[in-house]
Design a protein around this motif. Structure first.
Motif, PDB file in Angstrom:
ATOM      1  N   SER A  51       5.405   3.798 -10.211  1.00  0.00           N
ATOM      2  CA  SER A  51       4.287   3.366  -9.368  1.00  0.00           C
ATOM      3  C   SER A  51       4.236   4.134  -8.042  1.00  0.00           C
ATOM      4  O   SER A  51       3.149   4.463  -7.551  1.00  0.00           O
ATOM      5  CB  SER A  51       4.357   1.865  -9.110  1.00  0.00           C
ATOM      6  OG  SER A  51       5.573   1.531  -8.491  1.00  0.00           O
ATOM      7  N   THR A  52       5.373   4.458  -7.467  1.00  0.00           N
ATOM      8  CA  THR A  52       5.383   5.227  -6.221  1.00  0.00           C
ATOM      9  C   THR A  52       4.786   6.608  -6.441  1.00  0.00           C
ATOM     10  O   THR A  52       3.992   7.093  -5.635  1.00  0.00           O
ATOM     11  CB  THR A  52       6.822   5.365  -5.680  1.00  0.00           C
ATOM     12  OG1 THR A  52       7.390   4.068  -5.541  1.00  0.00           O
ATOM     13  CG2 THR A  52       6.841   6.089  -4.355  1.00  0.00           C
ATOM     14  N   LYS A  89       2.626   7.465  -8.729  1.00  0.00           N
ATOM     15  CA  LYS A  89       1.183   7.320  -8.948  1.00  0.00           C
ATOM     16  C   LYS A  89       0.441   7.136  -7.627  1.00  0.00           C
ATOM     17  O   LYS A  89      -0.611   7.747  -7.414  1.00  0.00           O
ATOM     18  CB  LYS A  89       0.898   6.137  -9.878  1.00  0.00           C
ATOM     19  CG  LYS A  89       1.353   6.378 -11.302  1.00  0.00           C
ATOM     20  CD  LYS A  89       0.852   5.333 -12.248  1.00  0.00           C
ATOM     21  CE  LYS A  89       1.440   3.987 -11.985  1.00  0.00           C
ATOM     22  NZ  LYS A  89       1.109   2.994 -12.997  1.00  0.00           N
ATOM     23  N   ILE A  90       0.988   6.335  -6.731  1.00  0.00           N
ATOM     24  CA  ILE A  90       0.337   6.094  -5.440  1.00  0.00           C
ATOM     25  C   ILE A  90       0.286   7.378  -4.611  1.00  0.00           C
ATOM     26  O   ILE A  90      -0.746   7.706  -4.020  1.00  0.00           O
ATOM     27  CB  ILE A  90       1.061   4.962  -4.680  1.00  0.00           C
ATOM     28  CG1 ILE A  90       0.835   3.633  -5.390  1.00  0.00           C
ATOM     29  CG2 ILE A  90       0.609   4.894  -3.231  1.00  0.00           C
ATOM     30  CD1 ILE A  90       1.700   2.498  -4.887  1.00  0.00           C
ATOM     31  N   ILE A  91       1.378   8.121  -4.593  1.00  0.00           N
ATOM     32  CA  ILE A  91       1.409   9.381  -3.842  1.00  0.00           C
ATOM     33  C   ILE A  91       0.376  10.354  -4.387  1.00  0.00           C
ATOM     34  O   ILE A  91      -0.350  11.006  -3.635  1.00  0.00           O
ATOM     35  CB  ILE A  91       2.825   9.992  -3.871  1.00  0.00           C
ATOM     36  CG1 ILE A  91       3.780   9.134  -3.049  1.00  0.00           C
ATOM     37  CG2 ILE A  91       2.811  11.436  -3.374  1.00  0.00           C
ATOM     38  CD1 ILE A  91       5.234   9.501  -3.192  1.00  0.00           C
ATOM     39  N   LEU A 119      -2.406   9.637  -6.005  1.00  0.00           N
ATOM     40  CA  LEU A 119      -3.752   9.172  -5.680  1.00  0.00           C
ATOM     41  C   LEU A 119      -4.105   9.443  -4.216  1.00  0.00           C
ATOM     42  O   LEU A 119      -5.242   9.803  -3.895  1.00  0.00           O
ATOM     43  CB  LEU A 119      -3.892   7.684  -6.003  1.00  0.00           C
ATOM     44  CG  LEU A 119      -3.960   7.343  -7.492  1.00  0.00           C
ATOM     45  CD1 LEU A 119      -3.924   5.830  -7.690  1.00  0.00           C
ATOM     46  CD2 LEU A 119      -5.209   7.940  -8.116  1.00  0.00           C
ATOM     47  N   ILE A 120      -3.135   9.294  -3.331  1.00  0.00           N
ATOM     48  CA  ILE A 120      -3.370   9.590  -1.920  1.00  0.00           C
ATOM     49  C   ILE A 120      -3.652  11.080  -1.721  1.00  0.00           C
ATOM     50  O   ILE A 120      -4.594  11.463  -1.015  1.00  0.00           O
ATOM     51  CB  ILE A 120      -2.179   9.120  -1.054  1.00  0.00           C
ATOM     52  CG1 ILE A 120      -2.118   7.598  -1.031  1.00  0.00           C
ATOM     53  CG2 ILE A 120      -2.261   9.691   0.360  1.00  0.00           C
ATOM     54  CD1 ILE A 120      -0.859   7.038  -0.405  1.00  0.00           C
ATOM     55  N   THR A 125      -5.527  12.432 -10.309  1.00  0.00           N
ATOM     56  CA  THR A 125      -6.123  11.123 -10.576  1.00  0.00           C
ATOM     57  C   THR A 125      -5.949  10.732 -12.040  1.00  0.00           C
ATOM     58  O   THR A 125      -5.550   9.607 -12.348  1.00  0.00           O
ATOM     59  CB  THR A 125      -7.617  11.125 -10.199  1.00  0.00           C
ATOM     60  OG1 THR A 125      -7.742  11.477  -8.819  1.00  0.00           O
ATOM     61  CG2 THR A 125      -8.245   9.771 -10.439  1.00  0.00           C
ATOM     62  N   SER A 148      -2.362   9.902 -12.876  1.00  0.00           N
ATOM     63  CA  SER A 148      -1.984   8.623 -12.265  1.00  0.00           C
ATOM     64  C   SER A 148      -2.524   7.444 -13.069  1.00  0.00           C
ATOM     65  O   SER A 148      -1.849   6.434 -13.231  1.00  0.00           O
ATOM     66  CB  SER A 148      -2.506   8.534 -10.839  1.00  0.00           C
ATOM     67  OG  SER A 148      -1.875   9.471 -10.023  1.00  0.00           O
ATOM     68  N   SER A 153      -0.492   7.239 -16.327  1.00  0.00           N
ATOM     69  CA  SER A 153       0.963   7.161 -16.081  1.00  0.00           C
ATOM     70  C   SER A 153       1.754   8.172 -16.895  1.00  0.00           C
ATOM     71  O   SER A 153       2.883   7.921 -17.308  1.00  0.00           O
ATOM     72  CB  SER A 153       1.498   5.756 -16.376  1.00  0.00           C
ATOM     73  OG  SER A 153       0.878   4.816 -15.553  1.00  0.00           O
TER      74      SER A 153
END
Length: 69
Positions: free
Chosen positions: A7-8, A10-12, A14-15, A45, A48, A51
């Motif tokens: 999850s970390t 994926k968040i990075i 997306l940012i 994107t 992410s 996954s």
């Protein structure tokens, strides 16, 4: 396709994708570099959302937590 992104990660991604898109649409990144930034943002994107990163498979990297039963 087995999940290989945590999850970390994926968040990075997306940012980073959001920042690249903003830089393109504000005119900071233009021309060929802007197009490349949009392609990278789209790839980040997509990977992410599903996954799964094909490059991680080639390099043997897995950032998701392993489920123990």
């Amino acid at each position: 396709m087995k999940k290989n992104m945590g999850s970390t990660d994926k968040i990075i991604r997306l940012i980073i994708a959001a920042v690249l898109v903003v830089l393109y649409f504000t005119g900071t990144l233009t021309g060929t570099l802007g197009i490349i930034a949009l392609v990278v943002a789209a790839i980040f994107t997509l990977t992410s959302l599903v996954s799964f990163c094909p490059l991680y498979t080639l390099l043997g990297i897995k950032t998701c937590k392993v489920k123990t039963a």
